[in-house]
Design an enzyme around this catalytic site. Structure first.
Site, PDB file in Angstrom:
ATOM      1  CG  HIS A  15      95.203 -51.233 -42.523  1.00 45.66           C
ATOM      2  ND1 HIS A  15      93.994 -50.868 -43.069  1.00 45.66           N
ATOM      3  CD2 HIS A  15      94.937 -51.498 -41.219  1.00 45.66           C
ATOM      4  CE1 HIS A  15      93.048 -50.924 -42.151  1.00 45.66           C
ATOM      5  NE2 HIS A  15      93.601 -51.310 -41.010  1.00 45.66           N
ATOM      6  CG  HIS A  17      95.307 -49.229 -36.611  1.00 40.37           C
ATOM      7  ND1 HIS A  17      94.287 -48.307 -36.622  1.00 40.37           N
ATOM      8  CD2 HIS A  17      94.951 -50.201 -37.489  1.00 40.37           C
ATOM      9  CE1 HIS A  17      93.342 -48.705 -37.468  1.00 40.37           C
ATOM     10  NE2 HIS A  17      93.715 -49.857 -38.003  1.00 40.37           N
ATOM     11  CG  ASP A  19      95.430 -47.098 -31.599  1.00 38.90           C
ATOM     12  OD1 ASP A  19      95.689 -47.563 -32.721  1.00 38.90           O
ATOM     13  OD2 ASP A  19      94.270 -46.792 -31.250  1.00 38.90           O
ATOM     14  N   GLY A 176      86.873 -48.418 -36.299  1.00 39.08           N
ATOM     15  CA  GLY A 176      86.036 -48.787 -35.168  1.00 39.08           C
ATOM     16  C   GLY A 176      85.010 -49.821 -35.590  1.00 39.08           C
ATOM     17  CG  HIS A 203      89.099 -49.580 -40.877  1.00 37.53           C
ATOM     18  ND1 HIS A 203      89.907 -48.475 -40.867  1.00 37.53           N
ATOM     19  CD2 HIS A 203      89.797 -50.571 -40.240  1.00 37.53           C
ATOM     20  CE1 HIS A 203      91.042 -48.759 -40.235  1.00 37.53           C
ATOM     21  NE2 HIS A 203      90.998 -50.029 -39.859  1.00 37.53           N
ATOM     22  CD  GLU A 206      88.798 -55.318 -39.442  1.00 43.24           C
ATOM     23  OE1 GLU A 206      89.722 -55.769 -38.724  1.00 43.24           O
ATOM     24  OE2 GLU A 206      88.415 -54.136 -39.395  1.00 43.24           O
ATOM     25  CG  ASP A 302      94.839 -54.286 -38.450  1.00 41.04           C
ATOM     26  OD1 ASP A 302      94.681 -53.051 -38.491  1.00 41.04           O
ATOM     27  OD2 ASP A 302      93.933 -55.058 -38.093  1.00 41.04           O
TER      28      ASP A 302
END
Length: 363
Positions: A15, A17, A19, A176, A203, A206, A302
């Protein structure tokens, strides 16, 4: 454990990202070329700014930092550079297998197509792997193509993922704002993915609770839970005759029974307030409880830039706050390897590599 080189032991990141893992100097370089305004043009100060912004206790505020990182990821050259550096940074942290998730639909502002951005990222990942190999290292990566759950492009992104399954894409994700945007909003896309035997992670658990996790399993047919940390809300703790007992609720029992992997990201979870009702210190995170109960717990960073973390740092925190030992850390990596979106043979080879690495660390 004092003599263990945590960075050297082989690790798996599921996991992570794209970006959320940019180098600050790279952001500055691209921003200066494109005219994007930054809060500071000093790399160290920019890194601190990201971490301060992310340490808000709010997922919504946390996600605002991506306005800048996504803003500098709008050209083929930028995407390729960032993907290449992403791999190099993973390898430097001792990661031998990393799945890189990102949302192609967010990188089209300058006229690139969905297929072109996937190609650009894959070029960067391959360049990174080749550079690591040239230096005698080893790392394998795979793309997790992500749809934004609040948008309406789920089917289009699902088709994109399947179209590039032989071009480095290993799975599909939705990300998102979680609350109010359930996986079932994209049920047609998940049905399409299932029909094409394409793996998904979602996702869930969370920024929303147990029902979001249930929806990810039922509608999203997810094989893993992105975070999934709020599964603890489906655990009933009780004390009887001086002993502590835990009863699993219906959803928790299913996740446990089916060994659906939890992609836990403890530092991030504390920053976004995902476990705020348990406390605001790292030691309050339920990772140790979930691990001890036998859930398939995996550990990932993350967003390494925003959280100022890495897989190595997360493992160090587990040792410091929960007294995880080397056997525990190895099991976490084996859990991640088993849950990775690779072929059975590739997973077995990865598990052997992990076991060899940890055996070496014990000597």
């Amino acid at each position: 454990m004092a003599n263990i080189d945590f960075k050297a032991i082989p690790k798996v990141s599921l996991h992570d990202h794209l970006d959320g893992g940019l180098r600050p100097q790279t952001i500055i370089d691209i921003a200066q070329e494109t005219g994007l305004e930054l809060p500071t043009y000093d790399a160290k100060e920019l890194a601190k700014w990201f971490q301060d912004q992310a340490d808000s206790g709010s997922l919504v505020d946390y996600l605002k930092t991506f306005d800048i990182t996504v803003g500098v990821m709008q050209t083929r050259e930028a995407l390729t550079r960032i993907a290449r550096e992403f791999v190099l940074d993973l390898a430097d942290d001792g990661v031998v297998y990393g799945e890189v998730r990102w949302a192609p639909e967010q990188h089209l502002r300058n006229g690139l197509t969905l297929d072109e951005v996937v190609d650009a990222v894959q070029d960067g990942l391959e360049q990174g792997m080749e550079a690591v190999d040239a230096k005698g290292g080893f790392i394998v990566t795979g793309q997790l193509v992500t749809a934004m759950r609040h948008a309406d492009r789920g089917m289009e992104i699902a088709e994109l993922a399947v179209r590039h399954r032989d071009n480095g894409v290993v799975g599909f994700d939705i990300a998102g704002a979680e609350a109010g945007f359930p996986a079932s909003n994209h049920k047609a896309a998940f049905d399409y993915l299932a029909e094409h035997m394409f793996p998904t992670t979602v996702h869930a658990g969370e920024a929303d609770g147990v029902e979001s996790i249930r929806d990810a399993i039922v509608a999203g047919r997810t094989l893993r839970l992105g975070h999934g940390v709020r599964i603890y809300q489906d655990l009933l703790m009780r004390e009887e005759d001086g002993r502590d007992y835990v009863q699993l609720g219906e959803v928790a029992e299913w996740v446990h029974f089916r060994q659906i992997a939890l992609e836990l990201c403890p530092t991030s979870n504390m920053q976004t307030g995902a476990v705020a009702d348990l406390g605001d210190e790292y030691v309050d995170h339920p990772v140790a409880i979930l691990f001890d109960l036998g859930f398939r717990v995996t550990i990932s960073p993350d967003n390494r830039l925003m959280s100022g973390t890495s897989v190595t740092h997360e493992l160090e925190q587990l040792v410091e706050h929960f007294e995880f030992d080397l056997d525990d850390l190895e099991q976490l990596q084996l859990n991640a390897a088993e849950a990775s979106f690779q072929t059975l043979d590739a997973r077995e080879e990865l598990m052997e590599l992990i076991q060899e690495g940890f055996a070496k660390a014990r000597k």
